[in-house]
Design an enzyme around this catalytic site. Structure first.
Site, PDB file in Angstrom:
ATOM      1  N   LYS A 158       0.848  -1.471   0.117  1.00  0.00           N
ATOM      2  CA  LYS A 158       0.003  -0.015  -0.025  1.00  0.00           C
ATOM      3  C   LYS A 158       0.957   1.133   0.012  1.00  0.00           C
ATOM      4  O   LYS A 158       1.421   1.613   1.120  1.00  0.00           O
ATOM      5  CB  LYS A 158      -0.829  -0.014   1.222  1.00  0.00           C
ATOM      6  CG  LYS A 158      -2.354   0.936   0.981  1.00  0.00           C
ATOM      7  CD  LYS A 158      -2.123   2.255   0.644  1.00  0.00           C
ATOM      8  CE  LYS A 158      -1.827   2.965   2.063  1.00  0.00           C
ATOM      9  NZ  LYS A 158      -1.815   4.552   1.698  1.00  0.00           N
ATOM     10  N   GLY A 203      -4.535   3.394  -2.361  1.00  0.00           N
ATOM     11  CA  GLY A 203      -5.537   4.019  -1.447  1.00  0.00           C
ATOM     12  C   GLY A 203      -5.068   4.921  -0.392  1.00  0.00           C
ATOM     13  O   GLY A 203      -3.906   5.026  -0.070  1.00  0.00           O
ATOM     14  N   GLU A 237       9.722   1.955  10.930  1.00  0.00           N
ATOM     15  CA  GLU A 237      10.697   2.976  10.483  1.00  0.00           C
ATOM     16  C   GLU A 237      10.098   4.538  10.480  1.00  0.00           C
ATOM     17  O   GLU A 237       9.351   4.635   9.743  1.00  0.00           O
ATOM     18  CB  GLU A 237      11.364   2.861   9.342  1.00  0.00           C
ATOM     19  CG  GLU A 237      12.897   3.455   9.181  1.00  0.00           C
ATOM     20  CD  GLU A 237      12.655   4.880   8.552  1.00  0.00           C
ATOM     21  OE1 GLU A 237      12.406   5.954   9.407  1.00  0.00           O
ATOM     22  OE2 GLU A 237      12.429   5.022   7.382  1.00  0.00           O
ATOM     23  N   GLU A 289       9.604  16.763  14.542  1.00  0.00           N
ATOM     24  CA  GLU A 289       9.937  16.610  13.161  1.00  0.00           C
ATOM     25  C   GLU A 289       9.196  17.421  12.268  1.00  0.00           C
ATOM     26  O   GLU A 289       8.049  17.451  12.102  1.00  0.00           O
ATOM     27  CB  GLU A 289       9.694  15.247  12.584  1.00  0.00           C
ATOM     28  CG  GLU A 289      10.436  14.873  11.205  1.00  0.00           C
ATOM     29  CD  GLU A 289      10.198  13.368  11.119  1.00  0.00           C
ATOM     30  OE1 GLU A 289      11.280  12.744  10.376  1.00  0.00           O
ATOM     31  OE2 GLU A 289       9.049  12.867  11.217  1.00  0.00           O
ATOM     32  N   GLY A 336      -4.980   1.248   4.029  1.00  0.00           N
ATOM     33  CA  GLY A 336      -4.000   1.063   5.139  1.00  0.00           C
ATOM     34  C   GLY A 336      -4.503   0.227   6.371  1.00  0.00           C
ATOM     35  O   GLY A 336      -3.734  -0.599   6.775  1.00  0.00           O
ATOM     36  N   CYS A 393      13.599  11.414   6.616  1.00  0.00           N
ATOM     37  CA  CYS A 393      13.599  11.064   7.960  1.00  0.00           C
ATOM     38  C   CYS A 393      14.961  11.252   8.729  1.00  0.00           C
ATOM     39  O   CYS A 393      14.870  11.543   9.955  1.00  0.00           O
ATOM     40  CB  CYS A 393      12.860   9.819   8.330  1.00  0.00           C
ATOM     41  SG  CYS A 393      13.897   8.372   7.354  1.00  0.00           S
ATOM     42  N   GLY A 424      -4.532   5.907   3.823  1.00  0.00           N
ATOM     43  CA  GLY A 424      -4.139   5.107   4.863  1.00  0.00           C
ATOM     44  C   GLY A 424      -5.256   4.771   5.676  1.00  0.00           C
ATOM     45  O   GLY A 424      -5.132   3.591   6.467  1.00  0.00           O
TER      46      GLY A 424
END
Length: 472
Positions: free
Chosen positions: A170, A201, A245, A379, A207, A279, A203
């Protein structure tokens, strides 16, 4: 504009059961360039059923039987490098140079590394009076982000297939086109039906259905820490394995004996690459208080080299961010930093004057940042560098470890042993000493809220294996 209406399920492109399609927007022009299906739980059910039906046969194939289609997959990636780069440029905004070398080049290197690893990996060993077998984990849900869309697909799907798992992918809703391109390469590589499946699609629908599905054995997710926590909770209820991650707030620590100019320039390049949408970006630059103003001036000068521009132009070093939502989020962080007392030395929250169209953010440097500020804790995922001063090494360690994250970072020192000793004190999964290059076969993953598990190399393969021992 291309309008896609199908999902790749059970070895063929099949009509989606979804409703209103998802629009794919070029972030440089703000124009819709394609639509893809918004997959439903029914699409996920079909994909998982296909993966489950194929799991036993694929999981018991021999090494050579897996290597053959994986090699053809690698060769397909190599043959379509230019198309891959242009696709990522169009839907994600990476400048063509970066899209070619990194967005298209890195996945090829990772795929090649797994062919070499699979050829020699020991799937069984003797331990005392036991034989221990490494067996596939089963059906894998691979949920990937938009910032390095093909790299993250390859880093999950290729080792999962090499391990003997079957996969339902996905991809991020912002970057589904390169995922469809990848599925086409898989289709031509000759894998058995059901071994690989693609459902596009959102999430919260596709998801979520994939994570909660009772026939999924392992969830491999890359994305935000908030979503990772939610996935962990759902997966825990189903006793599913997870590899997560997640976010980062990495520090680049310049010790007083380091080459300050090189450390600042490389750190700035690290932050501004991919428009800051990395990231592992070293978004906090930690400099000794005696060198602080010199470092600030160097950082401002470095930022001037990253003028945003048309990503299709060969000379562009920084393109737009991926979406209007992401642009507004990043600009909001810049405004919050200034409101909390940071000093603007480059960039700012305003749109670049010569780019009224497109999701552009100026490369921004904030000085006088303190550890408690929002820009030093959260972040941002944009081209924003925060510079913090430290008194001594103990203070630097305290600041570097003073967030919930622990993904990456850098340490700079003239004395390499000193840099290594300092790096060993940092809570991060991957650290670069004096600008050490990224290694696609080294373990990649984080401490603390930056994730669970590791990707790449042997460590990435073993995330998709489970062990069985026979005692004699």
């Amino acid at each position: 504009m291309q309008q896609y209406t199908d999902q790749y399920i059970d070895g063929a492109w099949r009509p989606s059961l979804g409703g209103t399609p998802l629009e794919v927007v070029d972030p440089a022009t703000e124009q819709v360039i394609a639509t893809v299906p918004a997959g439903t739980a029914a699409d996920v059910d079909a994909a998982v059923a296909a993966a489950r039906a194929a799991a036993r046969a694929w999981g018991t194939t021999g090494r050579e039987e897996r290597l053959a289609p994986l090699t053809r997959l690698r060769d397909g990636l190599a043959a379509r490098q230019q198309e891959i780069a242009e696709t990522v440029l169009a839907e994600q905004g990476s400048p063509i140079g970066f899209a070619t070398t990194v967005q298209a080049g890195l996945p090829l290197a990772v795929a090649s590394s797994y062919l070499e690893l699979l050829a020699g990996y020991a799937f069984e060993e003797r331990v005392g009076n036991s034989t221990v077998f490494a067996e596939p984990a089963g059906v894998v849900a691979a949920i990937t982000p938009w910032n390095y869309p093909l790299h993250q697909i390859v880093a999950k799907v290729v080792p999962a297939l090499a391990a003997g798992c079957t996969v339902v992918l996905k991809p991020a809703e912002d970057t589904p086109l390169v995922a469809r391109l990848f599925a086409g390469i898989v289709d031509g590589a000759g894998f058995p039906a059901g071994v690989f499946n693609l459902v596009t699609g959102v999430g919260t629908v596709a998801g979520a259905a994939l994570v909660a599905h009772p026939e999924v054995d392992l969830v491999s997710f890359t994305g935000s820490t908030a979503v990772g926590r939610a996935i962990g909770e759902v997966a825990g209820g189903g006793i599913k394995r997870v590899a997560l991650e997640l976010g980062g707030k990495s520090a680049s620590v310049v010790l007083p004996d380091a080459d300050l100019g090189r450390a600042v320039n490389v750190s700035a390049a690290n932050v501004f690459a991919n428009s800051g949408q990395t990231c592992t970006a070293w978004t906090r630059l930690l400099v000794h208080q005696d060198q602080y103003e010199e470092a600030v001036a160097l950082a401002a000068k470095a930022a001037a080299k990253y003028r945003p521009g048309d990503p299709a132009s060969p000379g562009t070093r920084m393109g737009p961010v991926v979406s209007a939502e992401q642009r507004d989020r990043v600009r909001g962080y810049i405004e919050a930093g200034l409101a909390q007392g940071a000093r603007l030395v480059a960039g700012g929250a305003e749109a670049p004057a010569d780019l009224p169209t497109g999701y552009y953010v100026q490369p921004t440097v904030l000085a006088d940042v303190t550890p408690a500020m929002t820009v030093a804790q959260e972040e941002i995922f944009g081209p924003v560098l925060s510079i913090l001063a430290y008194r001594d090494e103990e203070h630097a360690v305290e600041i570097a470890n003073g967030t919930e994250y622990g993904l990456s970072g850098a340490v700079w020192a003239a004395d390499e042993e000193r840099a290594v000793a300092f790096a060993r004190r940092l809570d991060a999964g991957q650290l670069h000493i004096n600008g050490g290059q990224f290694n696609p076969i080294a373990p990649f993953g984080g401490y603390k809220a930056s994730g669970v598990g590791r990707e790449l190399g042997r460590y990435g393969l073993e995330e998709f294996l489970q062990t069985k021992s026979l005692q004699f």
